[in-house]
Design an enzyme around this catalytic site. Sequence first.
Site, short mmCIF file in Angstrom:
data_model
loop_
_atom_site.label_atom_id
_atom_site.label_comp_id
_atom_site.label_asym_id
_atom_site.label_seq_id
_atom_site.Cartn_x
_atom_site.Cartn_y
_atom_site.Cartn_z
N ASP A 180 0.84 -1.19 0.00
CA ASP A 180 0.00 0.00 0.00
C ASP A 180 0.88 1.24 0.00
O ASP A 180 2.07 1.18 0.28
CB ASP A 180 -0.93 0.01 1.21
N GLU B 189 -3.06 -2.18 -5.40
CA GLU B 189 -4.25 -1.55 -5.96
C GLU B 189 -3.83 -0.83 -7.23
O GLU B 189 -2.73 -0.30 -7.32
CB GLU B 189 -4.82 -0.54 -4.96
N ASP C 85 -1.64 1.75 7.89
CA ASP C 85 -1.14 1.39 6.58
C ASP C 85 -0.82 -0.11 6.46
O ASP C 85 -1.05 -0.72 5.41
CB ASP C 85 0.11 2.21 6.25
#
Length: 390
Positions: free
Chosen positions: A182, A266, A348
């Site tokens: 991430d 992502e 996170d």
Amino acid sequence: MTQRAYKFRFYPTEEQQQILAKTFGCVRYVYNWGLRLKTDAYYQTGKRLYYKDLSAQMTVLKRQPETVWLNEVSSVALQQALRHLDRAFINFFEGRGGYPQFHKKHGKQSVTFASSAFKWDGESITLAKMSEPLNIRWSRRFTGIPSSVTVSRDAADRYHISILVDEEIPQAPTSENQVGIDLGLTDSVILSTGEKFGNPRFFRKDEKRLAKAQRRLAKKKKGSKNRDKERIKVARIHAKIADRRQDFLHKLSTRLINENQVIAVESLQVKNMIRNHHLAKSIADVGWGEFVRQLEYKAEWYGRTVVKIDKFYPSSKRCFDCGHIMPKMPLIVRHWTCPECGEHHDRDVNAAQNILAAGLAVLACGEAIRPARKLTRQREGRPQRSRKAN
Ligand SMILES: [Zn+2]
């Protein structure tokens, strides 16, 4: 066989600089000349001109007294310019790019030499029309044979050579590790293992310096020598920022590909959905799109899997341990405790763990991205918090 590009800096001699300057000029001239012909033909007669048409016309052009100087540079390089132009038009017609633009005298210049226009002796490269090999700073080695080279001079007056090599890349031994990645605000890249990487907000750090240089540039008179000097200074700052960012991303993507069999991220589209100004800027700083691109092509080289999550998924709000979804998770919150199971989370790291779980679900069943709400809390089924203490 894979085609792989290696880029190096090089330091041309005075003579080589002159030959290159002339070559850049001729290549630019031919590119712009071809662009004008293609545009005119298309708008006046609706006809499309191709490489072979232009190549034939270039032979005539080189015989004209006013453009006879085109013969002073490598003819292969000039033909490559026409091929690039063809490629630019194909990209345009297939919707991958805008209408080709005229190449400008300022800014980055480049020229591509096909294999017949340079000599490679296993150690050095000599370009057509040059008597000595280029003084290249070899920062790494390659094993294949170069099939073409592209030489460029950037706005900061630095020279680079990009060498395209056909190579057999051995697949890396299979790894047991899987990782979710991430992008955070304070630590730019966060792994599901708990590791965090640097804070390469190069741009913000250099922002002041850049702004100052840009203000100085704006004050200089157009066309003056001083303006040219300031322009190079601004370009140098830009170049430095870009280099540092590239370096950081390459080191990290290589390491992650080496160590992991599956990497879940992502997509940039998902990242862009988060319409927070600060976050958006941070994404731009870190170069998320470029990072994912590097992961993907390196994964292909070494036989790894990159799984991209391209649907919105509440990775930050969801408790990795029990699946509880928090109604809100403002950016200011760095740590939180799940009201359902009592687990304490680093914002996170928890998000990265969810991304890995979602990625594995995508791999397992194609598209479902929401893992089962109740994840069993087996120790072995859970990514370790910290693999390496650093
Ligand atoms: Zn929970």
